[in-house]
Design a protein around this motif. Structure first.
Motif, PDB file in Angstrom:
ATOM      1  N   SER A 122       0.845  -1.190   0.000  1.00 24.19           N
ATOM      2  CA  SER A 122       0.000   0.000   0.000  1.00 24.19           C
ATOM      3  C   SER A 122       0.883   1.243   0.000  1.00 24.19           C
ATOM      4  O   SER A 122       2.097   1.176   0.197  1.00 24.19           O
ATOM      5  CB  SER A 122      -0.904   0.017   1.230  1.00 24.19           C
ATOM      6  OG  SER A 122      -0.127   0.204   2.397  1.00 24.19           O
ATOM      7  N   ARG A 123       0.248   2.359  -0.217  1.00 28.02           N
ATOM      8  CA  ARG A 123       0.992   3.628  -0.222  1.00 28.02           C
ATOM      9  C   ARG A 123       1.665   3.836   1.130  1.00 28.02           C
ATOM     10  O   ARG A 123       2.817   4.256   1.206  1.00 28.02           O
ATOM     11  CB  ARG A 123       0.026   4.767  -0.528  1.00 28.02           C
ATOM     12  CG  ARG A 123       0.692   6.098  -0.622  1.00 28.02           C
ATOM     13  CD  ARG A 123      -0.268   7.147  -1.160  1.00 28.02           C
ATOM     14  NE  ARG A 123       0.423   8.410  -1.288  1.00 28.02           N
ATOM     15  CZ  ARG A 123       0.012   9.535  -0.741  1.00 28.02           C
ATOM     16  NH1 ARG A 123      -1.097   9.566  -0.063  1.00 28.02           N
ATOM     17  NH2 ARG A 123       0.703  10.645  -0.895  1.00 28.02           N
ATOM     18  N   LEU A 124       0.946   3.494   2.202  1.00 26.97           N
ATOM     19  CA  LEU A 124       1.511   3.633   3.547  1.00 26.97           C
ATOM     20  C   LEU A 124       2.728   2.729   3.713  1.00 26.97           C
ATOM     21  O   LEU A 124       3.754   3.152   4.256  1.00 26.97           O
ATOM     22  CB  LEU A 124       0.448   3.306   4.600  1.00 26.97           C
ATOM     23  CG  LEU A 124       0.913   3.312   6.042  1.00 26.97           C
ATOM     24  CD1 LEU A 124       1.389   4.713   6.440  1.00 26.97           C
ATOM     25  CD2 LEU A 124      -0.197   2.848   6.967  1.00 26.97           C
ATOM     26  N   ASP A 125       2.631   1.483   3.226  1.00 31.22           N
ATOM     27  CA  ASP A 125       3.763   0.565   3.332  1.00 31.22           C
ATOM     28  C   ASP A 125       4.981   1.091   2.574  1.00 31.22           C
ATOM     29  O   ASP A 125       6.108   0.996   3.050  1.00 31.22           O
ATOM     30  CB  ASP A 125       3.387  -0.821   2.796  1.00 31.22           C
ATOM     31  CG  ASP A 125       2.362  -1.528   3.660  1.00 31.22           C
ATOM     32  OD1 ASP A 125       2.287  -1.202   4.867  1.00 31.22           O
ATOM     33  OD2 ASP A 125       1.648  -2.396   3.131  1.00 31.22           O
ATOM     34  N   ARG A 126       4.748   1.643   1.373  1.00 30.46           N
ATOM     35  CA  ARG A 126       5.864   2.194   0.591  1.00 30.46           C
ATOM     36  C   ARG A 126       6.495   3.381   1.305  1.00 30.46           C
ATOM     37  O   ARG A 126       7.714   3.510   1.354  1.00 30.46           O
ATOM     38  CB  ARG A 126       5.384   2.600  -0.804  1.00 30.46           C
ATOM     39  CG  ARG A 126       5.045   1.417  -1.699  1.00 30.46           C
ATOM     40  CD  ARG A 126       4.847   1.846  -3.139  1.00 30.46           C
ATOM     41  NE  ARG A 126       3.873   2.910  -3.300  1.00 30.46           N
ATOM     42  CZ  ARG A 126       2.579   2.749  -3.559  1.00 30.46           C
ATOM     43  NH1 ARG A 126       2.083   1.542  -3.675  1.00 30.46           N
ATOM     44  NH2 ARG A 126       1.778   3.791  -3.707  1.00 30.46           N
ATOM     45  N   ILE A 127       5.668   4.231   1.875  1.00 33.60           N
ATOM     46  CA  ILE A 127       6.190   5.399   2.588  1.00 33.60           C
ATOM     47  C   ILE A 127       6.979   4.963   3.816  1.00 33.60           C
ATOM     48  O   ILE A 127       8.056   5.488   4.094  1.00 33.60           O
ATOM     49  CB  ILE A 127       5.046   6.359   2.965  1.00 33.60           C
ATOM     50  CG1 ILE A 127       4.483   7.012   1.698  1.00 33.60           C
ATOM     51  CG2 ILE A 127       5.519   7.422   3.954  1.00 33.60           C
ATOM     52  CD1 ILE A 127       3.230   7.816   1.924  1.00 33.60           C
ATOM     53  N   GLN A 128       6.446   3.970   4.543  1.00 35.04           N
ATOM     54  CA  GLN A 128       7.158   3.480   5.723  1.00 35.04           C
ATOM     55  C   GLN A 128       8.502   2.867   5.335  1.00 35.04           C
ATOM     56  O   GLN A 128       9.507   3.070   6.020  1.00 35.04           O
ATOM     57  CB  GLN A 128       6.306   2.460   6.475  1.00 35.04           C
ATOM     58  CG  GLN A 128       5.167   3.086   7.234  1.00 35.04           C
ATOM     59  CD  GLN A 128       4.262   2.067   7.895  1.00 35.04           C
ATOM     60  OE1 GLN A 128       4.157   0.923   7.452  1.00 35.04           O
ATOM     61  NE2 GLN A 128       3.599   2.485   8.960  1.00 35.04           N
TER      62      GLN A 128
END
Length: 90
Positions: free
Chosen positions: A48-54
């Protein structure tokens, strides 16, 4: 009276969460059987976008730590060198 509605809304939300979790738990074996019958393998979902950002933040954190360690080591070496020259002058 509005406090009663707020409480009711909260408990309805909790009940919905529990119902969703219960339905998901009950349907997991059925889903697994269907996937076995049709030969579908479980695919890894795209991050997810959150996973990529993290992940990006983790890489940046590790890079910053490395650069900070190098800067501290360099500063210590310069201080040691300075103190060595200072002691030689006395």
């Amino acid at each position: 009276m509005s406090k009663h509605f707020e409480d009711a809304r909260y408990y309805l939300g909790r009940a919905a969460e529990h119902a969703k979790a219960g339905v998901k738990e009950e349907l997991e074996p059925v889903e697994a059987r269907v996937k076995d019958l049709i030969g579908a393998e479980e695919e890894e979902p795209e991050p997810s976008r959150l996973d990529r950002i993290q992940a990006d933040l983790k890489r940046l954190e590790e890079r910053a730590e490395g650069e900070a360690r190098e800067a501290v080591a360099s500063a210590r070496a310069r201080i040691k060198e300075y103190r060595g020259h200072d002691a030689a002058e006395k």
